[in-house]
Design a protein around this motif. Structure first.
Motif, short mmCIF file in Angstrom:
data_model
loop_
_atom_site.label_atom_id
_atom_site.label_comp_id
_atom_site.label_asym_id
_atom_site.label_seq_id
_atom_site.Cartn_x
_atom_site.Cartn_y
_atom_site.Cartn_z
N ARG A 101 6.23 2.63 9.67
CA ARG A 101 6.96 3.12 8.71
C ARG A 101 6.32 4.60 8.33
O ARG A 101 7.28 5.26 8.15
CB ARG A 101 6.50 2.55 7.40
N GLU B 53 10.96 -1.66 6.71
CA GLU B 53 11.27 -2.22 5.62
C GLU B 53 12.02 -3.77 5.53
O GLU B 53 11.79 -4.73 5.13
CB GLU B 53 11.77 -1.55 4.35
N GLU C 164 10.61 -7.46 5.02
CA GLU C 164 11.59 -8.46 4.47
C GLU C 164 11.47 -9.65 5.32
O GLU C 164 11.62 -10.93 4.67
CB GLU C 164 13.05 -7.90 4.28
N GLU D 188 2.62 -7.91 2.92
CA GLU D 188 3.14 -6.69 2.11
C GLU D 188 1.74 -5.74 1.96
O GLU D 188 1.77 -4.74 2.10
CB GLU D 188 3.81 -6.91 0.89
#
Length: 265
Positions: free
Chosen positions: A22, A54, A58, A232
């Motif tokens: 990220r 992202e 998921e 996460e």
């Protein structure tokens, strides 16, 4: 400049790679080649196939990687990784290593020859399952005539194929090393995990030293190998830890690049 990144294994701690990627995306640093072992091969395969960090998070949450690894946590025999294979197949357009958008190398250990290998062609879902097949937890994965287990067992940070073709290699380590209190080592599982950490670190160290930039994601050290439910949280902490280090690297590369341009004029 061609940038390569090596993503090590380490079970759920490998979710830290999502945070690192990220930061790389935000800093607009283009990765040309990826090498991964075990959990690093899962994240690396999805990223090479065009998934954004992202999206990978998921996938980790929705398909719940813990389900993929759950069978192995039972003590009643070895689990298999067919569910992990299906996750890879469902999330990528092509199920071949060479069919992804970036050069990709999957580290595996050949149980027959006793040698580590870097797979750069063939069925991707099988290669990732093989790379993730933790010994004594999962059945070895058969590819062709050979049986394969966890790539991290022999080379947990695969950098050699990247060094040959990239100008800059980033190595990411997520596994604890150095002093650990022994107080917490009174359970079979704790001792097993500590031994696993030592095996991983012992073969990560020399390869981390070959990288131009070594990212130590120490926020991941405190998580357990099967803490996939905390994906996460692990990724978020890793993002904040990696971003300033990557920013320094990007600025350094820009300086080098402008210096070369200046030199050419």
């Amino acid at each position: 400049m061609k940038i390569g990144i090596s993503l090590c294994g380490g079970g759920a701690r490998g979710m830290a790679h999502i945070g690192v990627l990220r930061a790389i995306e935000e800093l607009e640093m283009e990765i040309h080649a990826i090498a991964g072992a075990s959990a690093g091969s899962i994240v690396g395969a999805l990223y090479a196939g065009g998934k954004q960090p992202e999206d990978i998070l998921e996938v980790a949450k929705k398909s719940s990687f813990i389900k993929a690894f759950k069978p192995g946590i039972r003590w009643t025999g070895l689990g298999d990784l067919s569910y992990l294979e299906s996750i890879i197949r469902e999330n990528l357009a092509f199920d071949t290593i060479e069919g992804q958008g970036k050069d990709l190398y999957i580290a595996v250990t050949n149980l027959n020859t006793g040698e580590p290998e870097f797979l750069d062609s063939g069925v991707l879902s099988k290669a990732v399952a093989a790379s993730s097949a933790i010994p004594f937890v999962f059945k070895p994965v058969q590819i062709g005539d050979y049986h394969y287990i966890d790539g991290g067992f022999m080379i947990n940070l695969p950098v050699d194929p990247l060094i040959e073709q990239c100008d800059v290699v980033i190595g990411v380590n997520v596994n604890a090393h150095g002093y650990r209190t022994v107080r917490e080592l009174d359970q079979v599982f704790e001792i097993g995990q500590r031994c696993f950490d030592l095996v991983l670190w012992n073969n990560t160290r020399e390869h981390l030293a070959k990288c131009h930039t070594a990212l130590e994601i120490s926020s991941a050290y405190d998580y357990m190998v099967f803490d996939f439910g905390k994906a996460e949280e692990i990724a978020e902490k890793a993002y904040h830890e990696a971003r300033p280090q990557l920013e320094n690297l990007r600025n350094h590369l820009r300086l080098m690049h402008s210096g070369e341009d200046h030199h050419q004029h």
